[in-house]
Design a protein around this motif. Structure first.
Motif, PDB file in Angstrom:
ATOM      1  N   LEU A  19      13.230  13.678  -1.041  1.00  0.00           N
ATOM      2  CA  LEU A  19      13.892  12.620  -0.197  1.00  0.00           C
ATOM      3  C   LEU A  19      15.508  12.942  -0.698  1.00  0.00           C
ATOM      4  O   LEU A  19      15.544  12.696  -1.759  1.00  0.00           O
ATOM      5  N   GLY A  20      15.733  12.521   0.031  1.00  0.00           N
ATOM      6  CA  GLY A  20      18.075  12.775  -0.540  1.00  0.00           C
ATOM      7  C   GLY A  20      18.238  14.574  -0.728  1.00  0.00           C
ATOM      8  O   GLY A  20      19.680  14.411  -1.027  1.00  0.00           O
ATOM      9  N   LEU A  54      17.054  14.823   3.591  1.00  0.00           N
ATOM     10  CA  LEU A  54      15.768  14.575   4.333  1.00  0.00           C
ATOM     11  C   LEU A  54      16.139  13.297   3.531  1.00  0.00           C
ATOM     12  O   LEU A  54      15.952  12.766   2.665  1.00  0.00           O
ATOM     13  N   ALA A  55      15.566  12.129   4.724  1.00  0.00           N
ATOM     14  CA  ALA A  55      15.821  10.840   4.861  1.00  0.00           C
ATOM     15  C   ALA A  55      14.550  10.419   4.619  1.00  0.00           C
ATOM     16  O   ALA A  55      14.491   8.983   3.892  1.00  0.00           O
ATOM     17  N   HIS A  56      13.510  10.466   5.342  1.00  0.00           N
ATOM     18  CA  HIS A  56      12.238   9.369   4.790  1.00  0.00           C
ATOM     19  C   HIS A  56      11.479  10.177   4.995  1.00  0.00           C
ATOM     20  O   HIS A  56      11.032  10.878   6.012  1.00  0.00           O
ATOM     21  N   ARG A  57       9.555   9.573   4.585  1.00  0.00           N
ATOM     22  CA  ARG A  57       8.511  10.855   4.944  1.00  0.00           C
ATOM     23  C   ARG A  57       7.702   8.813   5.139  1.00  0.00           C
ATOM     24  O   ARG A  57       7.318   8.454   5.301  1.00  0.00           O
ATOM     25  N   ILE A  66       8.750  13.147   9.207  1.00  0.00           N
ATOM     26  CA  ILE A  66       9.609  13.068   8.135  1.00  0.00           C
ATOM     27  C   ILE A  66      10.855  13.079   9.124  1.00  0.00           C
ATOM     28  O   ILE A  66      11.497  13.874  10.159  1.00  0.00           O
ATOM     29  N   ALA A  67      11.765  12.464   8.986  1.00  0.00           N
ATOM     30  CA  ALA A  67      13.302  12.010   8.853  1.00  0.00           C
ATOM     31  C   ALA A  67      14.404  12.910   8.120  1.00  0.00           C
ATOM     32  O   ALA A  67      13.941  13.046   7.449  1.00  0.00           O
ATOM     33  N   VAL A  68      15.216  13.380   8.967  1.00  0.00           N
ATOM     34  CA  VAL A  68      16.047  14.112   8.759  1.00  0.00           C
ATOM     35  C   VAL A  68      17.325  14.112   9.013  1.00  0.00           C
ATOM     36  O   VAL A  68      17.482  12.739  10.577  1.00  0.00           O
ATOM     37  N   GLU A  69      18.479  13.628   8.426  1.00  0.00           N
ATOM     38  CA  GLU A  69      19.689  13.489   8.912  1.00  0.00           C
ATOM     39  C   GLU A  69      20.415  14.460   9.041  1.00  0.00           C
ATOM     40  O   GLU A  69      20.784  15.270   8.783  1.00  0.00           O
ATOM     41  N   VAL A  95      26.419  15.627   5.892  1.00  0.00           N
ATOM     42  CA  VAL A  95      25.491  16.041   6.681  1.00  0.00           C
ATOM     43  C   VAL A  95      26.470  16.373   8.522  1.00  0.00           C
ATOM     44  O   VAL A  95      26.179  17.129   9.069  1.00  0.00           O
ATOM     45  N   HIS A  96      27.449  15.915   7.893  1.00  0.00           N
ATOM     46  CA  HIS A  96      28.775  15.672   8.476  1.00  0.00           C
ATOM     47  C   HIS A  96      30.002  16.323   8.777  1.00  0.00           C
ATOM     48  O   HIS A  96      30.241  15.394   7.385  1.00  0.00           O
TER      49      HIS A  96
END
Length: 110
Positions: A19-20, A54-57, A66-69, A95-96
């Motif tokens: 994560l992160g 990778l923001a969250h599982r 799985i959350a990704v930014e 990321v941006h």
């Protein structure tokens, strides 16, 4: 995955990263995904060269979703999709592109 192993491997799946972590997509096994799923991922900006975080599982079995930014969006992916995405470390990359500008102007009042 062991964090030491993750640093030694030049590329691993998105699902295996901690994560992160900021990562760059190096390849996607499009043939492992249904055509509609592949179109959705591309439309959301998940393709070779994209920088993700990778923001969250999830808390359910298999750690789904799985959350990704991606840019300024947060996108939920199934673990099966994350397993089809090969990534490498992208330390120090936003990321941006606008994310660096956002942090530079934090606390600014007009």
């Amino acid at each position: 995955m062991n964090p030491i192993t993750a640093k030694m491997d030049p590329a691993s799946t998105l699902a295996d990263r901690p994560l992160g972590s900021a990562v760059r997509v190096v390849s996607v096994a499009w043939d492992q995904l249904e055509s509609g799923e592949a179109r959705r991922l591309r439309a959301l900006g998940i393709d070779v060269g994209a920088v993700l975080k990778l923001a969250h599982r999830g808390i359910f079995a298999g750690r789904d979703p799985i959350a990704v930014e991606v840019g300024r969006m947060t996108v939920a992916l199934r673990r099966a999709h994350a397993l089809a995405i090969m990534v490498e470390d992208a330390p120090g990359e936003a990321v941006h592109p606008a994310a660096a500008a956002d942090t530079a102007t934090e606390g600014y009042t007009a």
